[in-house]
Design an enzyme around this catalytic site. Structure first.
Site, PDB file in Angstrom:
ATOM      1  CD  GLU A   1      -2.999  -1.102   0.337  1.00 54.32           C
ATOM      2  OE1 GLU A   1      -3.244  -0.003  -0.190  1.00 54.32           O
ATOM      3  OE2 GLU A   1      -3.653  -2.124   0.093  1.00 54.32           O
TER       4      GLU A   1
ATOM      5  CB  CYS B   1      -1.646   7.461   1.426  1.00 52.88           C
ATOM      6  SG  CYS B   1      -3.218   6.793   1.992  1.00 52.88           S
TER       7      CYS B   1
HETATM    8  P1  NAD Z   1       8.180   4.875   4.974  1.00 53.19           P
HETATM    9  O1  NAD Z   1       8.175   4.031   3.752  1.00 53.19           O
HETATM   10  O2  NAD Z   1       9.336   5.739   5.233  1.00 53.19           O
HETATM   11  O3  NAD Z   1       7.993   3.980   6.283  1.00 53.19           O
HETATM   12  C1  NAD Z   1       6.928   3.049   6.454  1.00 53.19           C
HETATM   13  C2  NAD Z   1       7.369   1.924   7.364  1.00 53.19           C
HETATM   14  O4  NAD Z   1       8.447   1.248   6.740  1.00 53.19           O
HETATM   15  C3  NAD Z   1       7.850   2.349   8.750  1.00 53.19           C
HETATM   16  O5  NAD Z   1       7.283   1.498   9.726  1.00 53.19           O
HETATM   17  C4  NAD Z   1       9.367   2.120   8.674  1.00 53.19           C
HETATM   18  O6  NAD Z   1       9.930   1.739   9.899  1.00 53.19           O
HETATM   19  C5  NAD Z   1       9.456   0.977   7.682  1.00 53.19           C
HETATM   20  N1  NAD Z   1      10.746   0.888   6.981  1.00 53.19           N
HETATM   21  C6  NAD Z   1      11.679   1.843   6.834  1.00 53.19           C
HETATM   22  N2  NAD Z   1      12.736   1.366   6.121  1.00 53.19           N
HETATM   23  C7  NAD Z   1      12.455   0.085   5.818  1.00 53.19           C
HETATM   24  C8  NAD Z   1      13.140  -0.950   5.105  1.00 53.19           C
HETATM   25  N3  NAD Z   1      14.330  -0.741   4.544  1.00 53.19           N
HETATM   26  N4  NAD Z   1      12.544  -2.151   4.987  1.00 53.19           N
HETATM   27  C9  NAD Z   1      11.315  -2.366   5.540  1.00 53.19           C
HETATM   28  N5  NAD Z   1      10.615  -1.430   6.210  1.00 53.19           N
HETATM   29  C10 NAD Z   1      11.174  -0.215   6.356  1.00 53.19           C
HETATM   30  O7  NAD Z   1       6.829   5.731   4.875  1.00 53.19           O
HETATM   31  P2  NAD Z   1       6.323   6.868   5.847  1.00 53.19           P
HETATM   32  O8  NAD Z   1       7.138   8.096   5.674  1.00 53.19           O
HETATM   33  O9  NAD Z   1       6.153   6.321   7.236  1.00 53.19           O
HETATM   34  O10 NAD Z   1       4.852   7.099   5.264  1.00 53.19           O
HETATM   35  C11 NAD Z   1       4.576   7.955   4.213  1.00 53.19           C
HETATM   36  C12 NAD Z   1       4.359   7.185   2.924  1.00 53.19           C
HETATM   37  O11 NAD Z   1       3.389   6.177   3.112  1.00 53.19           O
HETATM   38  C13 NAD Z   1       3.806   8.061   1.824  1.00 53.19           C
HETATM   39  O12 NAD Z   1       4.431   7.729   0.609  1.00 53.19           O
HETATM   40  C14 NAD Z   1       2.335   7.696   1.778  1.00 53.19           C
HETATM   41  O13 NAD Z   1       1.695   7.939   0.544  1.00 53.19           O
HETATM   42  C15 NAD Z   1       2.401   6.254   2.086  1.00 53.19           C
HETATM   43  N6  NAD Z   1       1.115   5.816   2.608  1.00 53.19           N
HETATM   44  C16 NAD Z   1       0.366   4.950   1.869  1.00 53.19           C
HETATM   45  C17 NAD Z   1      -0.883   4.568   2.335  1.00 53.19           C
HETATM   46  C18 NAD Z   1      -1.758   3.619   1.569  1.00 53.19           C
HETATM   47  O14 NAD Z   1      -2.710   3.116   2.164  1.00 53.19           O
HETATM   48  N7  NAD Z   1      -1.498   3.340   0.313  1.00 53.19           N
HETATM   49  C19 NAD Z   1      -1.331   5.045   3.553  1.00 53.19           C
HETATM   50  C20 NAD Z   1      -0.534   5.916   4.275  1.00 53.19           C
HETATM   51  C21 NAD Z   1       0.701   6.291   3.794  1.00 53.19           C
END
Ligand code: NAD
Length: 479
Positions: free
Chosen positions: A225, A259
């Site tokens: 997602e 998002c």
């Molecule tokens: P992010 O990708 O930085 O982090 C998300 C999660 O991934 C966190 O829990 C983090 O600890 C983990 N993470 C970080 N590095 C990782 C790695 N190398 N391997 C595995 N996991 C890792 O995203 P964010 O800044 O927390 O959130 C914002 C983003 O999320 C935006 O792009 C937004 O559009 C998206 N988002 C999507 C939805 C949806 O439902 N499609 C909903 C909310 C947010």
């Protein structure tokens, strides 16, 4: 000990804990491979109670993590949707779990067949910080409904919430049913490398790629997602008096840290001035006195605040017109007043990256085809919004674009309905969840063919003589 060494020590401990939890949950799953309806309903009921009893503590933890986030925003966007998801699952679970009888064609008769829906096992759920409760517990409701166990990894940017979640889950669930693992990207990396039976990852496209790669090593299926730039098209037939309030509500909810927030607005060129004036008036109506408005949410961290400043300044330096729609920014409290940007170059970060904040670029267009082309030459968006009254235009947009989901004449709302599958496409992700789609994403649909004692398949057994050849001819003719 150097910091690096101590970090890698921490990661090793976290990795060991993740693998131990996974081992215990898998053992729990083996002892109860296909939990009965009552067991699943009991888990969902406990999740419901957990939400009710902890919701105020969750809301204040989230506000602490953001700097300021109104309790009503958390209730509207985190608590209410999760409660609805849990109750929707409780209402429909019996029907979702039912095995489906499948009518076979004549080549299958007189056998009969069903498709069973079974749990996958242990699901790993990784959530981002922007709606920390919703994006963790909605997938969890689907996982528990489908009879799975789950390990949760909240974002390191919401540490107070992560701590509260851990305490709440320990109060309501055995560790071999649901457990929480906390930590930063190193822990998240170890988490997504563990051999789960399914991963649901919500986050950025860049990290989503890494998760897909890590999961591929274990052949763990993933629901991704992700995010991206979701367009809002203001049609030439749009009534701005109706469209703009709805657009601004979706853009400024959680200060644009959503998002599915409309990322940019495609506006008929001759209507740009009218659009700008309507937006300014609407921002002042919904959020008077910015940045001192208790309904406005802070930007999650100084780094994210600086990033937004950088997006605007780069566009300004490139000659774009910047229109402030609120008071001055409050750096201390990370309150970023809304900004309209007109004429930002395609090469700017503002027009290439997901904005994730209260900045709305306006992209003028002359023809609908040009607007569709603008969207279709870029990554497939998570959401698309269209405002207008011309149904022929609406249908051209709906059939002429691909997006994760669409709301017509409003924003955000398609994701609030548990009867609609929610998920991205292309760079905005793959797989979907919510309601029955979430139940199915975390279930194995297992086809079962039950042979009859009158089976005619023996007519095809070797040694192959005239009978088998005749049967094959018949099969070829009848398809
Ligand atoms: P992010 O990708 O930085 O982090 C998300 C999660 O991934 C966190 O829990 C983090 O600890 C983990 N993470 C970080 N590095 C990782 C790695 N190398 N391997 C595995 N996991 C890792 O995203 P964010 O800044 O927390 O959130 C914002 C983003 O999320 C935006 O792009 C937004 O559009 C998206 N988002 C999507 C939805 C949806 O439902 N499609 C909903 C909310 C947010």
């Amino acid at each position: 000990m150097t910091i690096e060494a101590s970090n890698s020590g921490l990661t090793a401990t976290a990795e060991a804990r993740i693998l131990e939890l996974l081992r215990r949950q898998k053992a729990g799953w083996r002892a109860q491979i296909n939990p009965a309806l009552e067991i699943r309903l009991d888990r969902l009921a406990r999740l419901d109670s957990m939400l009710t009893i902890w919701q105020d503590r969750f809301a204040s933890a989230i506000s602490q993590d953001f700097g300021h986030r109104p309790a009503i925003v958390t209730e509207l966007t985190d608590v209410v949707p999760v409660r609805a998801a849990i109750r929707h699952a409780r209402r429909h679970l019996k029907e979702w779990m039912r095995a489906r009888r499948v009518a076979l064609g004549w080549t299958g008769k007189p056998a009969s067949a069903i498709v069973m829906r079974q749990p996958l096992g242990v699901v790993g759920i990784v959530a981002p910080w922007n709606y920390p409760l919703n994006l963790m517990l909605s997938p969890l409701a689907g996982a528990l409904a489908a009879g799975n166990r789950a390990i949760l990894k909240p974002s390191e940017l919401t540490p107070a919430f992560a701590e509260a979640l851990d305490a709440a889950v320990r109060e309501f669930f055995a560790e071999d049913e649901v457990a929480v693992v906390t930590g930063g990207p190193e822990v998240a990396t170890a988490f997504t490398a563990a051999p789960f039976d399914h991963l649901i990852f919500t986050g950025s496209t860049a990290v989503g790629r890494k998760v897909a790669e890590a999961a591929a090593k274990n052949l763990t299926p993933v629901t991704l997602e992700l995010g991206g730039k979701s367009p809002a098209i203001l049609d030439s037939s749009a009534d701005f008096g109706q469209a703009v309030p709805r657009l601004i509500w979706g853009k400024l909810l959680n200060s644009g840290q959503t998002c599915v927030a409309p990322d940019y607005a495609l506006v008929p060129r001759e209507k740009v001035a009218d659009f700008v004036a309507t937006v300014k008036a609407e921002v002042a109506r919904q959020y008077p006195g910015l940045p001192d408005n208790p309904d406005y949410t802070s930007i999650i961290s100084p780094r994210h605040f600086e990033r937004l400043v950088g997006l605007v300044e780069e566009a300004r330096a490139g000659g774009a017109e910047i229109i402030d729609c609120g008071g001055a920014r409050d750096v201390e409290r990370r309150l970023f007043s809304p900004v309209l940007v007109i004429g930002a170059g395609d090469e700017t970060a503002l027009m290439r990256e997901e904005i994730f904040g209260p900045i709305l670029p306006v992209v003028p267009y002359d023809t609908l085809d040009e607007a569709l082309d603008y969207i279709n030459t870029r990554d497939r968006p998570l959401a698309l919004y269209w405002f207008g009254t011309d149904m022929a235009h609406r249908d051209r947009v709906l059939s002429g674009t691909i997006a994760g989901g669409v709301t017509v004449n409003d924003t955000i709302l398609h994701l609030s309905q548990d009867d609609l599958p929610f998920g991205g496409v292309g760079a905005s992700g793959y797989g979907s969840y919510h309601g029955e789609a979430g139940f199915l994403a975390l279930s194995k649909e297992k086809p079962v063919l039950k042979q009859s004692k009158w089976s005619g398949v023996k007519l095809l057994y070797p040694p192959y003589g005239g009978l088998a050849k005749g049967m094959l001819k018949l099969l070829g003719r009848m398809g």
